[in-house]
Write a protein that holds these residues in place. Sequence first.
Motif, PDB file in Angstrom:
ATOM      1  N   SER A  29       1.019  -1.210  -0.083  1.00  0.00           N
ATOM      2  CA  SER A  29       0.089  -0.009  -0.120  1.00  0.00           C
ATOM      3  C   SER A  29       0.437   1.244   0.005  1.00  0.00           C
ATOM      4  O   SER A  29       0.785   2.944  -0.869  1.00  0.00           O
ATOM      5  N   LYS A  30       1.873   1.379   0.878  1.00  0.00           N
ATOM      6  CA  LYS A  30       2.655   2.069   0.518  1.00  0.00           C
ATOM      7  C   LYS A  30       3.814   2.466  -0.820  1.00  0.00           C
ATOM      8  O   LYS A  30       3.493   3.804  -0.960  1.00  0.00           O
ATOM      9  N   TRP A  31       4.071   1.664  -0.404  1.00  0.00           N
ATOM     10  CA  TRP A  31       4.893   1.414  -2.160  1.00  0.00           C
ATOM     11  C   TRP A  31       3.814   2.318  -3.399  1.00  0.00           C
ATOM     12  O   TRP A  31       4.072   2.713  -4.185  1.00  0.00           O
ATOM     13  N   LEU A  32       2.539   1.588  -3.447  1.00  0.00           N
ATOM     14  CA  LEU A  32       1.765   2.101  -4.777  1.00  0.00           C
ATOM     15  C   LEU A  32       1.322   2.742  -4.244  1.00  0.00           C
ATOM     16  O   LEU A  32       0.838   4.179  -5.279  1.00  0.00           O
ATOM     17  N   ALA A  33       1.387   3.999  -3.181  1.00  0.00           N
ATOM     18  CA  ALA A  33       0.697   4.902  -3.213  1.00  0.00           C
ATOM     19  C   ALA A  33       1.344   5.652  -3.832  1.00  0.00           C
ATOM     20  O   ALA A  33       1.234   7.083  -3.590  1.00  0.00           O
ATOM     21  N   GLU A  34       2.542   5.941  -3.458  1.00  0.00           N
ATOM     22  CA  GLU A  34       4.066   7.130  -3.683  1.00  0.00           C
ATOM     23  C   GLU A  34       3.555   6.988  -5.369  1.00  0.00           C
ATOM     24  O   GLU A  34       4.123   7.743  -6.232  1.00  0.00           O
ATOM     25  N   ILE A  35       3.172   6.161  -6.314  1.00  0.00           N
ATOM     26  CA  ILE A  35       3.112   6.563  -8.015  1.00  0.00           C
ATOM     27  C   ILE A  35       1.102   6.391  -7.196  1.00  0.00           C
ATOM     28  O   ILE A  35       0.541   6.039  -9.008  1.00  0.00           O
ATOM     29  N   ASP A  36       0.099   7.002  -6.605  1.00  0.00           N
ATOM     30  CA  ASP A  36      -1.074   7.099  -7.210  1.00  0.00           C
ATOM     31  C   ASP A  36      -1.629   5.697  -7.460  1.00  0.00           C
ATOM     32  O   ASP A  36      -2.506   5.815  -8.344  1.00  0.00           O
ATOM     33  N   ILE A  37      -1.659   4.611  -6.820  1.00  0.00           N
ATOM     34  CA  ILE A  37      -2.509   3.351  -7.450  1.00  0.00           C
ATOM     35  C   ILE A  37      -2.897   2.609  -6.187  1.00  0.00           C
ATOM     36  O   ILE A  37      -2.530   2.971  -5.020  1.00  0.00           O
ATOM     37  N   LEU A  38      -3.920   2.484  -5.644  1.00  0.00           N
ATOM     38  CA  LEU A  38      -4.457   2.131  -5.153  1.00  0.00           C
ATOM     39  C   LEU A  38      -4.371   0.072  -4.600  1.00  0.00           C
ATOM     40  O   LEU A  38      -4.640  -0.367  -5.108  1.00  0.00           O
ATOM     41  N   PHE A  39      -3.442  -0.105  -3.139  1.00  0.00           N
ATOM     42  CA  PHE A  39      -3.182  -2.028  -3.423  1.00  0.00           C
ATOM     43  C   PHE A  39      -4.851  -1.810  -2.470  1.00  0.00           C
ATOM     44  O   PHE A  39      -5.447  -1.418  -1.958  1.00  0.00           O
ATOM     45  N   SER A  40      -4.848  -3.384  -3.066  1.00  0.00           N
ATOM     46  CA  SER A  40      -6.200  -4.083  -2.463  1.00  0.00           C
ATOM     47  C   SER A  40      -6.357  -5.108  -2.572  1.00  0.00           C
ATOM     48  O   SER A  40      -5.181  -6.134  -3.148  1.00  0.00           O
ATOM     49  N   GLU A  41      -7.015  -6.195  -2.296  1.00  0.00           N
ATOM     50  CA  GLU A  41      -7.010  -7.327  -2.532  1.00  0.00           C
ATOM     51  C   GLU A  41      -7.016  -7.988  -3.009  1.00  0.00           C
ATOM     52  O   GLU A  41      -6.648  -9.193  -3.730  1.00  0.00           O
TER      53      GLU A  41
END
Length: 58
Positions: A29-41
């Motif tokens: 979630s942290k890594w993807l937030a840096e590139i404006d992507i939301l991690f989900s299940e």
Amino acid sequence: MFLKSMQKKEGEGDLSLEYWRRVHVALFSKWLAEIDILFSEDSLIVCEEFKVVYPEGK
């Protein structure tokens, strides 16, 4: 589907799938937030396993 033995191979925490998921969902979630992507299940992840071919010092 996540291989239920992968968390043991990583050797982190208490080796449980619950621990692996909690830590890695936070990390992804942290890594993807840096590139404006939301991690989900439903997000796909790739787990790789490597075999040492040439040991150190050889």
